[in-house]
Design a protein around this motif. Structure first.
Motif, PDB file in Angstrom:
ATOM      1  N   GLU A  68      17.899 -63.559  37.603  1.00 30.56           N
ATOM      2  CA  GLU A  68      17.338 -64.167  36.534  1.00 30.56           C
ATOM      3  C   GLU A  68      16.096 -64.219  36.219  1.00 30.56           C
ATOM      4  O   GLU A  68      15.155 -64.493  37.232  1.00 30.56           O
ATOM      5  CB  GLU A  68      17.942 -65.833  36.707  1.00 30.56           C
ATOM      6  CG  GLU A  68      19.292 -66.108  36.586  1.00 30.56           C
ATOM      7  CD  GLU A  68      19.367 -67.668  36.598  1.00 30.56           C
ATOM      8  OE1 GLU A  68      18.645 -68.161  36.908  1.00 30.56           O
ATOM      9  OE2 GLU A  68      20.620 -67.867  36.875  1.00 30.56           O
ATOM     10  N   ARG A  69      15.629 -63.628  35.188  1.00 33.21           N
ATOM     11  CA  ARG A  69      14.068 -63.242  35.123  1.00 33.21           C
ATOM     12  C   ARG A  69      13.396 -64.667  34.586  1.00 33.21           C
ATOM     13  O   ARG A  69      14.099 -65.282  33.839  1.00 33.21           O
ATOM     14  CB  ARG A  69      13.991 -62.190  33.993  1.00 33.21           C
ATOM     15  CG  ARG A  69      14.632 -60.833  34.499  1.00 33.21           C
ATOM     16  CD  ARG A  69      14.346 -59.767  33.457  1.00 33.21           C
ATOM     17  NE  ARG A  69      12.889 -59.543  33.286  1.00 33.21           N
ATOM     18  CZ  ARG A  69      12.318 -58.654  32.342  1.00 33.21           C
ATOM     19  NH1 ARG A  69      13.294 -58.127  31.296  1.00 33.21           N
ATOM     20  NH2 ARG A  69      11.181 -58.706  32.301  1.00 33.21           N
ATOM     21  N   GLN A  70      12.223 -64.717  35.134  1.00 33.01           N
ATOM     22  CA  GLN A  70      11.512 -65.910  34.629  1.00 33.01           C
ATOM     23  C   GLN A  70       9.842 -65.545  34.063  1.00 33.01           C
ATOM     24  O   GLN A  70       8.920 -66.425  34.663  1.00 33.01           O
ATOM     25  CB  GLN A  70      11.434 -66.875  36.034  1.00 33.01           C
ATOM     26  CG  GLN A  70      12.597 -67.410  36.477  1.00 33.01           C
ATOM     27  CD  GLN A  70      12.765 -68.360  37.543  1.00 33.01           C
ATOM     28  OE1 GLN A  70      11.755 -68.413  38.359  1.00 33.01           O
ATOM     29  NE2 GLN A  70      14.084 -69.075  37.703  1.00 33.01           N
ATOM     30  N   GLY A  71       9.959 -64.190  33.660  1.00 31.69           N
ATOM     31  CA  GLY A  71       8.495 -64.047  33.023  1.00 31.69           C
ATOM     32  C   GLY A  71       7.866 -63.212  34.015  1.00 31.69           C
ATOM     33  O   GLY A  71       8.262 -63.123  35.425  1.00 31.69           O
ATOM     34  N   PHE A  72       6.843 -62.418  33.975  1.00 33.61           N
ATOM     35  CA  PHE A  72       6.021 -61.593  34.767  1.00 33.61           C
ATOM     36  C   PHE A  72       5.409 -62.552  35.702  1.00 33.61           C
ATOM     37  O   PHE A  72       4.799 -63.532  35.564  1.00 33.61           O
ATOM     38  CB  PHE A  72       5.197 -60.731  34.248  1.00 33.61           C
ATOM     39  CG  PHE A  72       4.260 -59.967  35.028  1.00 33.61           C
ATOM     40  CD1 PHE A  72       4.930 -59.051  35.835  1.00 33.61           C
ATOM     41  CD2 PHE A  72       2.829 -60.189  35.032  1.00 33.61           C
ATOM     42  CE1 PHE A  72       4.099 -58.363  36.817  1.00 33.61           C
ATOM     43  CE2 PHE A  72       2.110 -59.403  35.918  1.00 33.61           C
ATOM     44  CZ  PHE A  72       2.764 -58.281  36.937  1.00 33.61           C
ATOM     45  N   ARG A  73       5.722 -62.076  37.057  1.00 30.50           N
ATOM     46  CA  ARG A  73       4.740 -63.083  38.390  1.00 30.50           C
ATOM     47  C   ARG A  73       4.076 -61.841  39.215  1.00 30.50           C
ATOM     48  O   ARG A  73       5.023 -60.966  39.383  1.00 30.50           O
ATOM     49  CB  ARG A  73       5.884 -63.643  38.885  1.00 30.50           C
ATOM     50  CG  ARG A  73       6.225 -65.018  38.254  1.00 30.50           C
ATOM     51  CD  ARG A  73       7.183 -65.821  39.254  1.00 30.50           C
ATOM     52  NE  ARG A  73       7.605 -67.131  38.460  1.00 30.50           N
ATOM     53  CZ  ARG A  73       8.476 -67.809  39.084  1.00 30.50           C
ATOM     54  NH1 ARG A  73       8.602 -67.691  40.239  1.00 30.50           N
ATOM     55  NH2 ARG A  73       8.661 -69.017  38.235  1.00 30.50           N
ATOM     56  N   PRO A  74       3.022 -61.496  39.314  1.00 26.17           N
ATOM     57  CA  PRO A  74       2.236 -60.367  39.952  1.00 26.17           C
ATOM     58  C   PRO A  74       2.561 -60.571  41.428  1.00 26.17           C
ATOM     59  O   PRO A  74       2.414 -59.255  41.972  1.00 26.17           O
ATOM     60  CB  PRO A  74       0.780 -60.703  39.645  1.00 26.17           C
ATOM     61  CG  PRO A  74       0.693 -62.132  39.251  1.00 26.17           C
ATOM     62  CD  PRO A  74       2.079 -62.534  38.788  1.00 26.17           C
ATOM     63  N   THR A  85       4.765 -64.888  52.940  1.00 27.85           N
ATOM     64  CA  THR A  85       3.720 -64.110  52.627  1.00 27.85           C
ATOM     65  C   THR A  85       4.118 -63.423  51.415  1.00 27.85           C
ATOM     66  O   THR A  85       4.938 -62.986  51.027  1.00 27.85           O
ATOM     67  CB  THR A  85       3.275 -63.136  53.561  1.00 27.85           C
ATOM     68  OG1 THR A  85       3.153 -63.598  54.893  1.00 27.85           O
ATOM     69  CG2 THR A  85       2.040 -62.492  53.377  1.00 27.85           C
ATOM     70  N   ARG A  86       2.840 -63.663  50.373  1.00 24.63           N
ATOM     71  CA  ARG A  86       2.973 -63.071  49.102  1.00 24.63           C
ATOM     72  C   ARG A  86       2.322 -61.524  49.188  1.00 24.63           C
ATOM     73  O   ARG A  86       1.155 -61.255  49.810  1.00 24.63           O
ATOM     74  CB  ARG A  86       2.103 -63.906  48.070  1.00 24.63           C
ATOM     75  CG  ARG A  86       2.967 -65.087  47.682  1.00 24.63           C
ATOM     76  CD  ARG A  86       2.362 -65.769  46.518  1.00 24.63           C
ATOM     77  NE  ARG A  86       3.176 -66.806  45.968  1.00 24.63           N
ATOM     78  CZ  ARG A  86       4.427 -66.503  45.192  1.00 24.63           C
ATOM     79  NH1 ARG A  86       4.907 -65.302  44.802  1.00 24.63           N
ATOM     80  NH2 ARG A  86       5.213 -67.674  44.708  1.00 24.63           N
TER      81      ARG A  86
END
Length: 234
Positions: A68-74, A85-86
Motif C-alpha cells: 500500500e503506497r502512502q506517498g513518497f518517503r525518502p 535504523t533509517r
C-alpha cells in the motif's frame, strides 16, 4: 516524453509462498525452490521466447502488488537493521518506494509446454509471492551483470545468521520430498519480523500447508503442520 506510462503485466509467477511472510528476502536464497512463470494470454507467442534456452539465468522485473503506497518517503527502516535504523530508500531494496518495482535474478531450469498455458518458464531462486505480476524478463549476462568486486554496503555488513531448524520427521513427511529443501531454507533464514521475540509462535504458509514454529535463541522448532487456512494460532 510523458512523465508517466502504464506497465503491462506480461506474466505471473506461481510459487509455494502464498503470503509475504516467509518469502526469501533476496533472490537465490530459496534453497532450490522452483517457481513457474506463466504468461498472460496476450504474450503466449512461442516466438517471444526463441533463444531463451541458451541462458542459464534471467532477470525478472516485477511489481510489489500487495504494498500500500502512502506517498513518497525518502527513508525506510530496513529489517536487516532491526527495523529501528533509517536509510535512504534508494540505498535499500524496500518495497516502499516511488515505483513499487522489484528486480530478481533467477536460474532458468527449463522451458515447458503446458496445455492451455503455452510455454512456461521454470525458474529457481525467485523471491516472489504467488501471483506476483511480472512486467518484463531479460537475460542475465555474466560478462556485464556480474561484479565480483562489488561492495554490499550495510546489507553485506548485517547478514542474517542462519538458524538451526528442528523439524520432527513425523511432521516433515507431510511435505512433498521435492519441496522440503526449499522449506528448510526458508525457515533457516528466520522469517520472523524485525521486532521478533523468542518463544512467540508463528505460522508460515508454504505449498498449501501452515507450518507452525517457534524460535529459542538460534534454534527454530516446528511443532505442528496444518492445511493452509486452518484455524490460526491461538
Amino acid at each position: 516524453m510523458a512523465d508517466t506510462f502504464t506497465l503491462k503485466v506480461i506474466a505471473r509467477i506461481r510459487s509455494d509462498f502464498t503470503q509475504k511472510f516467509g518469502v526469501p528476502r533476496q533472490s537465490g536464497l530459496g534453497g532450490g525452490q522452483l517457481s513457474a512463470v506463466i504468461f498472460e494470454p496476450e504474450y503466449r507467442d512461442a516466438n517471444a521466447l526463441r533463444g531463451i534456452e541458451g541462458y542459464s539465468h534471467l532477470w525478472l522485473i516485477w511489481g510489489f502488488s500487495r504494498v500500500e503506497r502512502q506517498g513518497f518517503r525518502p527513508t525506510v527502516k530496513p529489517p536487516r537493521l532491526g527495523g529501528n535504523t533509517r536509510m535512504g530508500v534508494f540505498a535499500t531494496r524496500s518495497p516502499y518506494r516511488p515505483n513499487p518495482i522489484g528486480l530478481s535474478s533467477v536460474k532458468l531450469v527449463s522451458v515447458e509446454s503446458r496445455p492451455g498455458l503455452g510455454r512456461v518458464l521454470m525458474v529457481e531462486g525467485a523471491d516472489l509471492m504467488d501471483g506476483t505480476p511480472i512486467y518484463d524478463i531479460k537475460p542475465y549476462l555474466s560478462f556485464t551483470d556480474s561484479h565480483p568486486e562489488a561492495k554490499d554496503g550495510f546489507a553485506g555488513e548485517k547478514l542474517e545468521k542462519r538458524l538451526r531448524v528442528v523439524f520432527p520427521e513425523e511432521l516433515l513427511i507431510s511435505i512433498p520430498a521435492v519441496k522440503r529443501d526449499a522449506l528448510l531454507a526458508a525457515l533457516s533464514q528466520d522469517p520472523r519480523p524485525a521486532y521478533q521475540q523468542d518463544g512467540e509462535r508463528y505460522g508460515l504458509e508454504f505449498s498449501g500447508f501452515d507450518v507452525r514454529f517457534c524460535v529459542e535463541g538460534d534454534t527454530l522448532t516446528v511443532f505442528d503442520i496444518a492445511p493452509a487456512g486452518a484455524d490460526k494460532l491461538k
